[in-house]
Motif scaffolding. Structure first.
Motif, mmCIF file in Angstrom:
data_model
loop_
_atom_site.group_PDB
_atom_site.id
_atom_site.type_symbol
_atom_site.label_atom_id
_atom_site.label_comp_id
_atom_site.label_asym_id
_atom_site.label_seq_id
_atom_site.Cartn_x
_atom_site.Cartn_y
_atom_site.Cartn_z
ATOM 1 N N TYR A 51 1.204 -1.474 -0.416
ATOM 2 C CA TYR A 51 0.270 -0.097 0.094
ATOM 3 C C TYR A 51 0.758 1.020 -0.259
ATOM 4 C CZ TYR A 51 -3.612 -2.918 1.446
ATOM 5 O OH TYR A 51 -4.248 -4.020 1.608
ATOM 6 N N ASN A 52 0.592 2.682 -0.826
ATOM 7 C CA ASN A 52 0.907 3.167 -0.749
ATOM 8 C C ASN A 52 -0.182 4.697 -0.736
ATOM 9 O OD1 ASN A 52 2.075 6.038 -1.668
ATOM 10 N ND2 ASN A 52 4.065 5.155 -1.827
ATOM 11 N N MET A 53 -0.412 4.939 0.733
ATOM 12 C CA MET A 53 -1.918 5.158 0.312
ATOM 13 C C MET A 53 -1.492 7.130 -0.916
ATOM 14 S SD MET A 53 -4.083 4.086 1.873
ATOM 15 C CE MET A 53 -5.734 5.058 1.399
ATOM 16 N N PRO A 54 -0.388 7.698 0.061
ATOM 17 C CA PRO A 54 -0.857 8.951 -0.509
ATOM 18 C C PRO A 54 -0.077 8.343 -2.471
ATOM 19 C CG PRO A 54 1.251 8.662 1.142
ATOM 20 C CD PRO A 54 0.499 7.495 0.479
ATOM 21 N N ILE A 55 0.235 7.936 -3.700
ATOM 22 C CA ILE A 55 -0.135 8.586 -4.401
ATOM 23 C C ILE A 55 -0.784 7.687 -4.204
ATOM 24 C CG2 ILE A 55 1.454 5.884 -6.104
ATOM 25 C CD1 ILE A 55 3.601 6.431 -4.841
ATOM 26 N N GLU A 56 -1.738 6.704 -3.604
ATOM 27 C CA GLU A 56 -3.205 6.103 -3.924
ATOM 28 C C GLU A 56 -4.517 6.830 -4.206
ATOM 29 O OE1 GLU A 56 -4.596 2.773 -2.535
ATOM 30 O OE2 GLU A 56 -2.624 1.796 -2.718
ATOM 31 N N ALA A 57 -4.223 8.597 -3.229
ATOM 32 C CA ALA A 57 -4.755 9.229 -2.739
ATOM 33 C C ALA A 57 -4.803 9.664 -4.606
ATOM 34 C CB ALA A 57 -4.595 9.959 -2.176
ATOM 35 N N LEU A 58 -3.590 10.494 -4.896
ATOM 36 C CA LEU A 58 -3.024 11.295 -6.091
ATOM 37 C C LEU A 58 -3.698 10.031 -7.170
ATOM 38 C CD1 LEU A 58 -1.167 13.240 -6.524
ATOM 39 C CD2 LEU A 58 0.373 12.114 -7.385
ATOM 40 N N TYR A 59 -3.899 9.586 -7.758
ATOM 41 C CA TYR A 59 -3.597 9.289 -8.679
ATOM 42 C C TYR A 59 -5.673 9.107 -8.996
ATOM 43 C CZ TYR A 59 -3.699 4.102 -7.003
ATOM 44 O OH TYR A 59 -3.991 2.664 -6.941
ATOM 45 N N THR A 60 -5.899 8.630 -7.487
ATOM 46 C CA THR A 60 -7.359 9.334 -7.752
ATOM 47 C C THR A 60 -8.050 10.098 -8.203
ATOM 48 O OG1 THR A 60 -7.679 6.787 -6.420
ATOM 49 C CG2 THR A 60 -9.867 8.728 -6.368
ATOM 50 N N VAL A 61 -7.422 11.083 -6.673
ATOM 51 C CA VAL A 61 -8.689 12.458 -7.010
ATOM 52 C C VAL A 61 -7.463 13.816 -8.611
ATOM 53 C CG1 VAL A 61 -7.599 14.870 -5.672
ATOM 54 C CG2 VAL A 61 -8.152 12.743 -4.236
ATOM 55 N N PRO A 111 -6.961 12.682 -12.031
ATOM 56 C CA PRO A 111 -8.369 12.562 -12.811
ATOM 57 C C PRO A 111 -9.872 12.894 -12.143
ATOM 58 C CG PRO A 111 -6.603 10.956 -11.962
ATOM 59 C CD PRO A 111 -6.812 11.107 -10.558
ATOM 60 N N LEU A 112 -10.372 13.755 -10.947
ATOM 61 C CA LEU A 112 -11.622 13.852 -10.822
ATOM 62 C C LEU A 112 -10.977 15.357 -11.040
ATOM 63 C CD1 LEU A 112 -12.252 12.566 -7.267
ATOM 64 C CD2 LEU A 112 -13.693 12.001 -9.857
ATOM 65 N N ILE A 113 -10.280 15.841 -10.423
ATOM 66 C CA ILE A 113 -10.188 17.215 -10.551
ATOM 67 C C ILE A 113 -9.610 17.389 -12.191
ATOM 68 C CG2 ILE A 113 -8.209 19.141 -11.133
ATOM 69 C CD1 ILE A 113 -7.600 17.587 -7.645
ATOM 70 N N ILE A 114 -9.147 17.241 -13.166
ATOM 71 C CA ILE A 114 -8.726 16.702 -14.783
ATOM 72 C C ILE A 114 -10.501 17.044 -15.132
ATOM 73 C CG2 ILE A 114 -7.683 16.327 -16.665
ATOM 74 C CD1 ILE A 114 -5.693 15.623 -14.859
ATOM 75 N N VAL A 115 -11.072 15.962 -14.623
ATOM 76 C CA VAL A 115 -12.459 15.579 -15.672
ATOM 77 C C VAL A 115 -13.489 17.291 -14.722
ATOM 78 C CG1 VAL A 115 -14.394 14.374 -15.531
ATOM 79 C CG2 VAL A 115 -12.167 13.307 -15.779
ATOM 80 N N SER A 116 -13.295 17.390 -13.528
ATOM 81 C CA SER A 116 -14.239 18.179 -13.602
ATOM 82 C C SER A 116 -13.876 19.610 -13.926
ATOM 83 C CB SER A 116 -13.874 18.268 -11.691
ATOM 84 O OG SER A 116 -14.698 17.432 -11.157
ATOM 85 N N VAL A 117 -12.764 20.145 -14.129
ATOM 86 C CA VAL A 117 -12.202 21.116 -15.471
ATOM 87 C C VAL A 117 -12.406 20.899 -16.260
ATOM 88 C CG1 VAL A 117 -10.358 22.724 -16.609
ATOM 89 C CG2 VAL A 117 -10.616 21.523 -13.385
ATOM 90 N N LEU A 118 -12.772 19.648 -17.042
ATOM 91 C CA LEU A 118 -13.504 20.315 -17.888
ATOM 92 C C LEU A 118 -14.622 19.855 -18.859
ATOM 93 C CD1 LEU A 118 -10.460 17.154 -19.986
ATOM 94 C CD2 LEU A 118 -10.754 19.572 -20.687
ATOM 95 N N PHE A 119 -15.316 19.098 -17.539
ATOM 96 C CA PHE A 119 -16.628 20.253 -17.664
ATOM 97 C C PHE A 119 -17.342 20.788 -17.797
ATOM 98 C CE2 PHE A 119 -20.893 19.585 -15.087
ATOM 99 C CZ PHE A 119 -21.545 19.118 -15.869
ATOM 100 N N TYR A 120 -15.928 21.437 -16.111
ATOM 101 C CA TYR A 120 -16.691 22.789 -16.112
ATOM 102 C C TYR A 120 -16.915 23.438 -17.685
ATOM 103 C CZ TYR A 120 -16.495 28.282 -14.584
ATOM 104 O OH TYR A 120 -16.542 29.567 -14.814
#
Length: 322
Positions: free
Chosen positions: A101-111, A113-122
Motif C-alpha cells: 500500500y502507498n496511500m499518498p500515491i493512491e490518493a494522488l491518482y484518484t484525486v 483525474p477527478l480534478i481534470i475531469v471536473s475542470v474540463l466539464f466546467y
C-alpha cells in the motif's frame, strides 16, 4: 555460447539499425512538413473559424489539447524516470522491495483525474450553454430539413415583391414547436431550396445544394428531419447538431467571413450517407436578399414540409421549458 552471450549478439543488429530507423523517420517528418502551413498549427487541426461563435469552440479545443499535453508529459516523464533509474542493470537487484500500500500515491491518482475531469466539464458546460443561447428576435430564421439523402432549406423571410402571408403558420412548418414559431417574422411568405445527391453548386461544382447566409447578421437554424437522425455540420462553424425526427434542435450563428464552405451529414443515416453533402455560401446582406428574390422568381415560394411532428415526450419537455 552462454545464453547471455547469445542475447547480446541478437541485440547488436537491432542497435545498428536504430540510427537508420530514426534518421528515416526524421526525413519523413520533415519532408511531409514542407507543405504544412505553420500558421495553421495553433488551431491543432481545426479549420479557420467563419462565425463569431466559433472562436469559443476553438479555445475549448486548444485548452483540452493543452491539458492533455501536460498530463501526457507528466505520465511519460514518470514512466521513463522509473524505467531508467530503477532498471535491473543499474540497481543489481533481481527483485526490488514489494510495497503493498502507498496511500499518498493512491490518493494522488484518484484525486488528480477527478480534478481534470471536473475542470474540463466546467469549461465544456459553460461554453455549451453560451453557444446554445437564443436571442429574442434573430435577424434571420432558416429551417434546415434533413432527409435521405440530401437537404432542404426553408428561408422563413419576408421577400421583397412577394405578397405577405397570413398570420397563421403554414402547415408545412407545423412540425416546429410553438416556442420557436413565435419568433418567426409575421407574414413571412418564405422561399425554399431543396437538393438531391446529384445537385451541384453552379460556381465551383461541389456536390449538394447551397445554403446562402448573410455576413454579419445573426441566423437561427431550426433543424427538423423527415425520416431518420441526421446531423447538420458546417465544417468551419466548428460545431454540429443532430437533426432528429420528432424533436427540434435550434442554434444561432453570425457568419463573419464571405466565401463558400463545405457542409455534410455527420450521422450515419443510411446507404447514401456519404453523398448527403451541401454547401454554405456567405455573402453580403444585399446579395442575400437578392438570392431570396431569385428563388421567388423561379417559383420556389412557400415552404417544403419540415418533417415529422413532435413526439409526446418532446412536446411535454418543451412545455416544461417555457
Amino acid at each position: 555460447m552462454s545464453p547471455n552471450g547469445s542475447d547480446r549478439s541478437s541485440r547488436r543488429p537491432m542497435r545498428r539499425k536504430l540510427p537508420q530507423v530514426l534518421t528515416a523517420g526524421l526525413v519523413l517528418a520533415t519532408a511531409s512538413g514542407c507543405s504544412y502551413n505553420w500558421e495553421d498549427f495553433p488551431r491543432l487541426g481545426m479549420p479557420t473559424p467563419v462565425t463569431e461563435e466559433a472562436p469559443r469552440i476553438l479555445s475549448l479545443w486548444q485548452g483540452s489539447w493543452a491539458a492533455a499535453l501536460v498530463t501526457g508529459v507528466l505520465v511519460w516523464g514518470l514512466i521513463l524516470w522509473s524505467v531508467f533509474f530503477h532498471r535491473r542493470s543499474r540497481t543489481k537487484v533481481e527483485v526490488p522491495p514489494q510495497t503493498r500500500y502507498n496511500m499518498p500515491i493512491e490518493a494522488l491518482y484518484t484525486v488528480v483525474p477527478l480534478i481534470i475531469v471536473s475542470v474540463l466539464f466546467y469549461f465544456t458546460a459553460r461554453d455549451e450553454s453560451k453557444l446554445l443561447e437564443l436571442s429574442d428576435k434573430p435577424a434571420h430564421t432558416i429551417n434546415v430539413v434533413g432527409y435521405q439523402w440530401s437537404w432542404g432549406f426553408n428561408y422563413i423571410e419576408k421577400v421583397e415583391g412577394q405578397p405577405a402571408a397570413g398570420k397563421e403558420i403554414p402547415k408545412e412548418l407545423s412540425a416546429i414547436p410553438d416556442r420557436f414559431q413565435k419568433d418567426f417574422p409575421e407574414g413571412a411568405g418564405g422561399v425554399y431550396d431543396v437538393g438531391i445527391p446529384g445537385t451541384r453548386n453552379p460556381q465551383n461544382g461541389n456536390p449538394g445544394p447551397t445554403l446562402w447566409l448573410p455576413k454579419g447578421e445573426k441566423v437561427r437554424f431550426v433543424l427538423t428531419s423527415r425520416d431518420v437522425i441526421h446531423s447538420f455540420w458546417v465544417v468551419p462553424f466548428l460545431m454540429k447538431q443532430d437533426v432528429i425526427p420528432g424533436h427540434t434542435n435550434v442554434f444561432e450563428v453570425t457568419p463573419n467571413r464571405e466565401g463558400t464552405f463545405m457542409g455534410k451529414c455527420a450521422e450515419l443515416c443510411g446507404v447514401d450517407h456519404s453523398r448527403m453533402l451541401f454547401n454554405v455560401k456567405v455573402v453580403s446582406p444585399e446579395r442575400y436578399q437578392q438570392h431570396l428574390k431569385e428563388l421567388a422568381e423561379k417559383g420556389q415560394t412557400g415552404y417544403v414540409p419540415a418533417g415529422i411532428e413532435q413526439t409526446d415526450p418532446a412536446r411535454n419537455a418543451e412545455k416544461n421549458q417555457l
